[in-house]
Enzyme design. Structure first.
Site, short mmCIF file in Angstrom:
data_model
loop_
_atom_site.label_atom_id
_atom_site.label_comp_id
_atom_site.label_asym_id
_atom_site.label_seq_id
_atom_site.Cartn_x
_atom_site.Cartn_y
_atom_site.Cartn_z
N LYS A 107 0.87 -1.19 0.00
CA LYS A 107 0.00 0.00 0.00
C LYS A 107 0.89 1.23 0.00
O LYS A 107 2.02 1.18 0.50
CB LYS A 107 -0.90 0.01 1.24
N GLY A 219 -20.69 7.07 2.05
CA GLY A 219 -19.76 7.38 0.96
C GLY A 219 -20.53 7.40 -0.34
O GLY A 219 -21.58 6.76 -0.49
N GLY A 221 -18.43 7.61 -3.47
CA GLY A 221 -17.33 7.65 -4.43
C GLY A 221 -17.41 6.46 -5.36
O GLY A 221 -18.48 5.89 -5.59
N ASN A 222 -16.26 6.07 -5.88
CA ASN A 222 -16.22 5.00 -6.88
C ASN A 222 -16.89 3.72 -6.40
O ASN A 222 -17.75 3.17 -7.08
CB ASN A 222 -14.75 4.73 -7.25
P1 NAD Z 1 -13.53 7.73 -3.27
O1 NAD Z 1 -12.47 8.73 -2.96
O2 NAD Z 1 -13.94 7.55 -4.69
O3 NAD Z 1 -14.86 8.05 -2.43
C1 NAD Z 1 -14.85 8.18 -1.05
C2 NAD Z 1 -16.24 8.67 -0.66
O4 NAD Z 1 -16.31 8.68 0.78
C3 NAD Z 1 -16.58 10.07 -1.13
O5 NAD Z 1 -17.94 10.13 -1.49
C4 NAD Z 1 -16.35 10.92 0.12
O6 NAD Z 1 -17.14 12.10 0.14
C5 NAD Z 1 -16.82 9.95 1.19
N1 NAD Z 1 -16.33 10.25 2.52
C6 NAD Z 1 -15.07 10.54 2.93
N2 NAD Z 1 -15.05 10.75 4.25
C7 NAD Z 1 -16.31 10.57 4.68
C8 NAD Z 1 -16.95 10.64 5.96
N3 NAD Z 1 -16.26 10.94 7.05
N4 NAD Z 1 -18.28 10.40 6.02
C9 NAD Z 1 -19.00 10.10 4.91
N5 NAD Z 1 -18.45 10.01 3.69
C10 NAD Z 1 -17.14 10.24 3.59
O7 NAD Z 1 -13.01 6.36 -2.64
P2 NAD Z 1 -13.39 4.88 -3.07
O8 NAD Z 1 -12.42 4.45 -4.11
O9 NAD Z 1 -14.83 4.78 -3.34
O10 NAD Z 1 -13.01 4.05 -1.74
C11 NAD Z 1 -13.91 3.96 -0.65
C12 NAD Z 1 -13.39 2.89 0.31
O11 NAD Z 1 -13.26 1.65 -0.40
C13 NAD Z 1 -12.02 3.15 0.93
O12 NAD Z 1 -11.99 2.54 2.22
C14 NAD Z 1 -11.08 2.39 0.00
O13 NAD Z 1 -9.85 2.04 0.62
C15 NAD Z 1 -11.92 1.17 -0.27
N6 NAD Z 1 -11.57 0.43 -1.47
C16 NAD Z 1 -11.56 1.04 -2.68
C17 NAD Z 1 -11.25 0.29 -3.81
C18 NAD Z 1 -11.31 0.87 -5.19
O14 NAD Z 1 -11.13 0.12 -6.16
N7 NAD Z 1 -11.62 2.16 -5.35
C19 NAD Z 1 -10.91 -1.07 -3.68
C20 NAD Z 1 -10.95 -1.65 -2.42
C21 NAD Z 1 -11.28 -0.88 -1.33
#
Ligand code: NAD
Length: 428
Positions: A107, A219, A221-222
Site C-alpha cells: 500500500k 460514501g 465515491g467509486n
Molecule cells: P472515493 O475517494 O472515490 O470516495 C470516497 C467517498 O467517501 C466520497 O464520497 C467521500 O465524500 C466519502 N467520505 C469521505 N469521508 C467521509 C466521511 N467521514 N463520512 C461520509 N463520507 C465520507 O473512494 P473509493 O475508491 O470509493 O473508496 C472507498 C473505500 O473503499 C475506501 O476505504 C477504500 O480504501 C476502499 N476500497 C476502494 C477500492 C477501489 O477500487 N476504489 C478497492 C478496495 C477498497
C-alpha cells in the site's frame, strides 16, 4: 468517532493475533506476518504554481510477497499516516489470498489533499512519488494502483515517469490506468460490482430476495456508486447515502425514503464523490447529519467511505431490522464493534472479502498489460463474478462448518494460505 485515538495498524494486528490463535501459528510465522516486510517513507518536493516548493511526505509499505508481487493502491489524503498504510498493506495481503490471486500485499500514500492542488501540481506529486521508489517497485515486485483520491490520470503520470526512468514500455507496472492506455475494461466498476456479487450470494444464503431489501450507504465515491448501480439492478433499494463536504469540513447524509435516484445524484456529484447539498435539497432529499446513514431502518448498511466508521459508539445505533453489514470500505469496523455485531448475530461480509473485486480486476489488468492483449468487458466481469462468488462460498462454508464469524473464517483462509506460502518457500 475519535480519529486521534484510532490506530488502524493496531486494529489490523489485533485481528491478526486473533486469527493466529485460531490457526495456532508458531512464533516465527506470527513475527513474520504481524509486521510488514519492508517500509519506505520519503519526502517529495513539489514546485507549486506560485513558484514556492512544498515538501510532501510519501509512503510505501510491502507487507508480504510470499504468494506473488505486492499489490495495493496509493492514497492521497491529508490525514494519511504510516500506520494507516501499514494496516492497509496487511489487509491487501489477506485480500489477495482470500480470493486466491497470486499477489502479495502493499500500500502507498501521500499526506496531501488534491482538492487544494492544481492538475500540474498533482502530476509533479505523482512523478515525485515514483522517482523516490523507482528501484523498489515494479511489475515483478510491487504494483501500485489507485485508491482514495487518486485516479486513472494519476496512474498514467506514474507509469510515464516509471517508463522514463527505466526505458521501455511496462504497462504491467501499475493498474487502474485509463482504458486505451493499458487499463482494463470493467476496472472502474470492479470493486462496487464485486461487493454486490457477495451481497447477492449472502442474500441467497439468508433466503432473502434482493427486491425485498433496503440499504443505506456511507460514501458516494467509486465503490459506493457502482455498488449502488448493481444493487439496484438486482432489485434492491437504497434510501440513504452520505459523503464528505469539503467546504463545511463535515459529512452529511442524503435520504429519500422511496429510494434514491442514482443517475440524478451523479449529475450533482463532483469527482471526489461530494454531492451538492443545495441541489440535492431541490431534488427532494432530506439532508441529515453525517452519522445518520448508520441509524436508518434498513436490511443492509454498507460503509463505503473510510476506516473506523462503525465503532463502539456508533454500533449501538444500528437498526434492529439490519440483517447484513457489508464492508465495502477497508477497515470500517473496530474490533469492539465487531464483537457487538457478532453478538447480535448480524451477518457480516468482511472488508477484505467484500471489496476484493478491485484487486482481482487489477490482477486481470496486470495480466492483460503483460500480454498486451485486452479482453472484452463481459469477459472481465464474468471472470470477476466467478472469483468473488467462489471466494464468498469458501468463506461462508468454512464459517458454517467451524461455527466461525464470517470475518474469522475469511481470515483463517487468507492467513492460512499466506503462512503456508512462507513455509513452502522455507522462510519459516
Ligand atoms: P472515493 O475517494 O472515490 O470516495 C470516497 C467517498 O467517501 C466520497 O464520497 C467521500 O465524500 C466519502 N467520505 C469521505 N469521508 C467521509 C466521511 N467521514 N463520512 C461520509 N463520507 C465520507 O473512494 P473509493 O475508491 O470509493 O473508496 C472507498 C473505500 O473503499 C475506501 O476505504 C477504500 O480504501 C476502499 N476500497 C476502494 C477500492 C477501489 O477500487 N476504489 C478497492 C478496495 C477498497
Amino acid at each position: 468517532m475519535n480519529q486521534e485515538s484510532f490506530n488502524p495498524f493496531s486494529m489490523a494486528q489485533l485481528q491478526f493475533d486473533h486469527v493466529a490463535d485460531i490457526l495456532d501459528l508458531d512464533k516465527a510465522v506470527r513475527d513474520l506476518l504481524r509486521n510488514p516486510m519492508r517500509e519506505y517513507a520519503f519526502n517529495i518536493p513539489v514546485r507549486m504554481d506560485d513558484g514556492s516548493v512544498n515538501i510532501f511526505r510519501g509512503f510505501r509499505v510491502q507487507h508480504n510477497d510470499a504468494r506473488g508481487p505486492c499489490k495495493g493502491g496509493i492514497r492521497f489524503h491529508p490525514l494519511e499516516t504510516m500506520d494507516t498504510v501499514r494496516a492497509l498493506s496487511m489487509w491487501m495481503t489477506w485480500k489477495c489470498a482470500v480470493v486466491d490471486i497470486p499477489l502479495g500485499g502493499g500500500k502507498g500514500g501521500v499526506i496531501a489533499d488534491p482538492h487544494n492542488l492544481s492538475a500540474r501540481e498533482q502530476e509533479q506529486l505523482c512523478r515525485g512519488w515514483v522517482r523516490q521508489l523507482a528501484r523498489n517497485i515494479g511489475p515483478i515486485s510491487d504494483i501500485p494502483a489507485p485508491d482514495v483520491m487518486t485516479s486513472a490520470q494519476h496512474m498514467l503520470w506514474m507509469l510515464d515517469e516509471y517508463e522514463a526512468i527505466h526505458g521501455g514500455k511496462m504497462p504491467g507496472f501499475i493498474t487502474g490506468k485509463p482504458v486505451g492506455m493499458g487499463g482494463s475494461l470493467g476496472r472502474t466498476e470492479a470493486t462496487g460490482f464485486g461487493v454486490i456479487y457477495t451481497v447477492r450470494e449472502a442474500l441467497k444464503q439468508l433466503s432473502i430476495r434482493p427486491e425485498d431489501t433496503v440499504a443505506s450507504v456511507q460514501g458516494f465515491g467509486n465503490v459506493a456508486q457502482y455498488a449502488i448501480r448493481l444493487y439496484t439492478q438486482i432489485g434492491g433499494t437504497v434510501i440513504c447515502v452520505s459523503c464528505w463536504n469539503q467546504n463545511d469540513q463535515t459529512s452529511y447524509s442524503f435520504r429519500k425514503k422511496e429510494g434514491i435516484d442514482l443517475d440524478a445524484l451523479l449529475d450533482i456529484t463532483d469527482r471526489f464523490g461530494e454531492i451538492d447539498k443545495a441541489k440535492a435539497k431541490e431534488l427532494g432529499y432530506e439532508i441529515l447529519p453525517g452519522e445518520a446513514w448508520i441509524e436508518q431502518e434498513v436490511d443492509i448498511p454498507l460503509p463505503a467511505a473510510l476506516e473506523n466508521q462503525i465503532s463502539a459508539e456508533t454500533v449501538v445505533n444500528i437498526n434492529p431490522r439490519v440483517r447484513a453489514i457489508v464492508e465495502a470500505a477497508n477497515g470500517p469496523t473496530t474490533p469492539d464493534a465487531d464483537k457487538v455485531i457478532a453478538e447480535r448475530n448480524i451477518f457480516l461480509i468482511p472488508d477484505f472479502l467484500a471489496n476484493a473485486g478491485g484487486v482481482t480486476c487489477s490482477y486481470f489488468e496486470q495480466v492483460q498489460s503483460n500480454m498486451n492483449y485486452y479482453w472484452e468487458k463481459d469477459e472481465v466481469l464474468g471472470k470477476l463474478d466467478v472469483k468473488m462468488t467462489s471466494a464468498f462460498i469458501a468463506v461462508s462454508e468454512l464459517a458454517q462448518k467451524r461455527n466461525l464469524h464470517m470475518r474469522d473464517a475469511a481470515y483463517v483462509i487468507a492467513v492460512g494460505r499466506v503462512a503456508q506460502a512462507c513455509r513452502d518457500r522455507g522462510w519459516v
